[in-house]
Design an enzyme around this catalytic site. Sequence first.
Site, PDB file in Angstrom:
ATOM      1  N   GLU A 229       0.859  -1.082  -0.126  1.00 43.69           N
ATOM      2  CA  GLU A 229       0.026  -0.100  -0.110  1.00 43.69           C
ATOM      3  C   GLU A 229       0.970   1.322   0.127  1.00 43.69           C
ATOM      4  OE1 GLU A 229      -3.235  -0.016  -0.596  1.00 43.69           O
ATOM      5  OE2 GLU A 229      -3.432  -2.228  -0.039  1.00 43.69           O
ATOM      6  N   CYS A 263      -1.848   8.914   3.778  1.00 46.56           N
ATOM      7  CA  CYS A 263      -1.881   8.553   2.416  1.00 46.56           C
ATOM      8  C   CYS A 263      -3.116   8.836   1.723  1.00 46.56           C
ATOM      9  CB  CYS A 263      -1.582   6.984   2.254  1.00 46.56           C
ATOM     10  SG  CYS A 263      -2.671   6.115   3.087  1.00 46.56           S
TER      11      CYS A 263
HETATM   12  P1  NAD Z   1       8.861   4.880   3.446  1.00 43.59           P
HETATM   13  O1  NAD Z   1       8.632   3.960   2.265  1.00 43.59           O
HETATM   14  O2  NAD Z   1      10.220   5.576   3.497  1.00 43.59           O
HETATM   15  O3  NAD Z   1       9.208   3.430   4.763  1.00 43.59           O
HETATM   16  C1  NAD Z   1       8.072   2.504   4.975  1.00 43.59           C
HETATM   17  C2  NAD Z   1       8.744   1.292   5.589  1.00 43.59           C
HETATM   18  O4  NAD Z   1       9.715   0.755   4.869  1.00 43.59           O
HETATM   19  C3  NAD Z   1       9.788   1.765   6.932  1.00 43.59           C
HETATM   20  O5  NAD Z   1       9.421   0.779   7.921  1.00 43.59           O
HETATM   21  C4  NAD Z   1      11.306   1.787   6.282  1.00 43.59           C
HETATM   22  O6  NAD Z   1      12.056   1.395   7.303  1.00 43.59           O
HETATM   23  C5  NAD Z   1      11.063   0.428   5.533  1.00 43.59           C
HETATM   24  N1  NAD Z   1      12.185   0.270   4.215  1.00 43.59           N
HETATM   25  C6  NAD Z   1      12.829   1.267   3.659  1.00 43.59           C
HETATM   26  N2  NAD Z   1      13.685   0.948   2.644  1.00 43.59           N
HETATM   27  C7  NAD Z   1      13.326  -0.357   2.708  1.00 43.59           C
HETATM   28  C8  NAD Z   1      13.949  -1.684   1.997  1.00 43.59           C
HETATM   29  N3  NAD Z   1      14.754  -1.133   0.934  1.00 43.59           N
HETATM   30  N4  NAD Z   1      13.373  -2.609   1.887  1.00 43.59           N
HETATM   31  C9  NAD Z   1      12.570  -3.099   2.906  1.00 43.59           C
HETATM   32  N5  NAD Z   1      11.886  -1.899   3.932  1.00 43.59           N
HETATM   33  C10 NAD Z   1      12.483  -0.738   3.667  1.00 43.59           C
HETATM   34  O7  NAD Z   1       7.643   5.415   4.102  1.00 43.59           O
HETATM   35  P2  NAD Z   1       7.196   6.315   5.218  1.00 43.59           P
HETATM   36  O8  NAD Z   1       7.995   7.415   5.289  1.00 43.59           O
HETATM   37  O9  NAD Z   1       7.556   5.517   6.465  1.00 43.59           O
HETATM   38  O10 NAD Z   1       5.583   6.431   5.102  1.00 43.59           O
HETATM   39  C11 NAD Z   1       4.915   7.442   4.294  1.00 43.59           C
HETATM   40  C12 NAD Z   1       4.629   6.916   3.145  1.00 43.59           C
HETATM   41  O11 NAD Z   1       3.645   5.956   3.169  1.00 43.59           O
HETATM   42  C13 NAD Z   1       3.663   7.702   2.170  1.00 43.59           C
HETATM   43  O12 NAD Z   1       4.163   7.668   0.926  1.00 43.59           O
HETATM   44  C14 NAD Z   1       2.541   7.403   2.308  1.00 43.59           C
HETATM   45  O13 NAD Z   1       1.513   7.855   1.187  1.00 43.59           O
HETATM   46  C15 NAD Z   1       2.650   5.832   2.431  1.00 43.59           C
HETATM   47  N6  NAD Z   1       1.325   5.505   3.119  1.00 43.59           N
HETATM   48  C16 NAD Z   1       0.386   4.647   2.580  1.00 43.59           C
HETATM   49  C17 NAD Z   1      -0.521   3.971   3.248  1.00 43.59           C
HETATM   50  C18 NAD Z   1      -1.438   3.120   2.285  1.00 43.59           C
HETATM   51  O14 NAD Z   1      -2.371   2.530   2.893  1.00 43.59           O
HETATM   52  N7  NAD Z   1      -1.515   3.366   1.032  1.00 43.59           N
HETATM   53  C19 NAD Z   1      -0.941   4.329   4.513  1.00 43.59           C
HETATM   54  C20 NAD Z   1       0.068   5.006   5.082  1.00 43.59           C
HETATM   55  C21 NAD Z   1       1.106   5.634   4.589  1.00 43.59           C
END
Ligand code: NAD
Length: 451
Positions: A229, A263
Site C-alpha cells: 500500500e 496516504c
Molecule cells: P517509507 O517507504 O520511507 O518506509 C516504509 C517502511 O519501509 C519503513 O519501515 C522503512 O524503514 C522500510 N524500508 C525502507 N527501505 C526499505 C527497503 N529497501 N526494504 C524494505 N523495507 C524498507 O515510508 P514512510 O515515510 O514511513 O511513510 C510515508 C509513506 O507511506 C507515504 O508515501 C504514504 O503515502 C505511505 N502510506 C500509504 C498508506 C496506504 O495504505 N496506502 C498508508 C500510510 C502511509
Amino acid sequence: MNSLIVESWNPYRSDDLVATAPAASRDDVTRAAQAARTAQAEWMSIGPTARGAALRRIGDRLEQEAGALAGLMVREVAKPVAEAKGEMARAIGIVHYAAQQVLDPYGETYPNDAEGYLLTQRRPRGLAGLITPWNFPIAIPLWKAAPALATGNGVLLKPSPEALGCATELVRILAAELPEGLVALLPGGAETGSAVVSAADAVSFTGSCAVGRTVISAAAGRGVPVQAEMGGMNPAIVLADADIERAAADLAYAVTGYGGQKCTATRRVLCERAVYDDVVAALRERLAGAVAGDPADPATVVPPLINAAATERARAVVDEAVAAGATPVYRGEGGVALLTGVPARAVLAREELFGPVVQVAAVDSLDEAVATANDTEYGLTAGVYGRAVDACLRVAERLDAGMIKINAPTTGVGLHTPFGGSKASSYGPREQGKTARDLYTQIHTITLGTP
Ligand code: NAD
C-alpha cells in the site's frame, strides 16, 4: 540514525529521544523467524476459539492502555491528540473484529461428477513479514498483524524507525497473550526490512512507492505473495450543485488533518468552473482556521511534520511550484498552503507531497473533471461533492481509485471494508475486512474419492 542503532525523536521537542534499540541484523531476523515458526505450530494447535480469545484479550489490554498509547503517539510522531485517541479506538476495533474472524468459514465444497467430495481449505502461509510506516504507528502494524494472527500465522514486524517506541509497546501487548516468539519486533531500516522480506512466507508493506516497488520485486523474486500500500495524489471533485461550505469543511480537514501526513489526504481539488471562485474562497478561509502547533493541544490540527527533512521538502516543493508559475492563494502556519494554476511541470503536480498542501483547479465539464482526476500514476482515494446523487455516482464509477467517497472526506475508511488503491498506489490483494485473509492464507483443494 547510524545503521546499527535505531533512534526515534519527538518531532515537536527536538531534544526528546523517545526510543532507541539496536537494529536487527540479518542473523537476528533469521533467528526470530525460526522461533516464530516453532511458535506458529503451537498457535495453530490451540484451535480457533482459543486464538480468538487471545485476540480479544489483546483488544482488552489495548483498551486499558489506550490513554498512555495515545500519549506516546503524540510524543513520538506528533499525532494531534484527538487523532491519536481515534487511532486507538480503531486499533481496538481491528483486534476485536479479528477475534471474531477466527470462526469464519475457511473453505467451500464443490459439486463433483464422481462420488465423493471436492473441498477447499484455507491454511496460513506461515510467517507474515510486515513492513510499516510511521504515520499510523499502532493501527497499521495492527491491521496487518491482527488478520495474520487470526488466520494462524506468525508475525515478523519491521516498523518505521520513527515509530519504534509505539511498535515496541504494541509488540509487548501482543506478546503478553501469544505463544513466545510468535510475534517478533525487528527494529531497523532498509537492511532489516530486506531481511524480513527474505525470511517471510507472505509480505505486507505500507509506505512510499519507491520503497514499495523494491519490496514487491524482492518478494516476487522469492515467489512469495506480497501486498503493498503506497502513496496517492488523491483528487476531490466539486460539482456545481455542491454545498460549498460543507465541502470546504471536509476538504480542509482532509488536506490539513495530521498535517496532511495521511496516504488518503486530499491533494487536488477540481471544481466545476461555476463554483471555482467560491470553493477557493471557502477553502482558503477554512485553511486559515486550521490551528498549527503542539500536538498535545486538543485544538491542534497541523502539528510539525515528522522530521526536519520532511519540513524542508514540503517548503521546497511549494517554492518550486510558485517559481514555476503557480499562484500561492494562501500560505500559513505549519506549512499549510493552497495553490492554483500549478503547471504540469512542477513537482507538486506529479509527486505526492506528504504535507498540508492542496492545489485547486477549475474544469469545464464532467469529462474533464474525470480525466484530470485520473491523470496521475496513483489511484488511492478520490472524492466527489454534489447534491444530485445520480451525477455523483456517475462520476464516482469513472474514477480510477481504490476508494471513492461521495460527500465525505477522502481520508478515513471503515476497518471492515476492503482497503487499497489502483495503479501505482497498491499492489496485491486488499487489506482489512474479509479480504485481508487473501494474503495471509493459501487455498488448498482436496478431492475425496470413494475407497
Ligand atoms: P517509507 O517507504 O520511507 O518506509 C516504509 C517502511 O519501509 C519503513 O519501515 C522503512 O524503514 C522500510 N524500508 C525502507 N527501505 C526499505 C527497503 N529497501 N526494504 C524494505 N523495507 C524498507 O515510508 P514512510 O515515510 O514511513 O511513510 C510515508 C509513506 O507511506 C507515504 O508515501 C504514504 O503515502 C505511505 N502510506 C500509504 C498508506 C496506504 O495504505 N496506502 C498508508 C500510510 C502511509
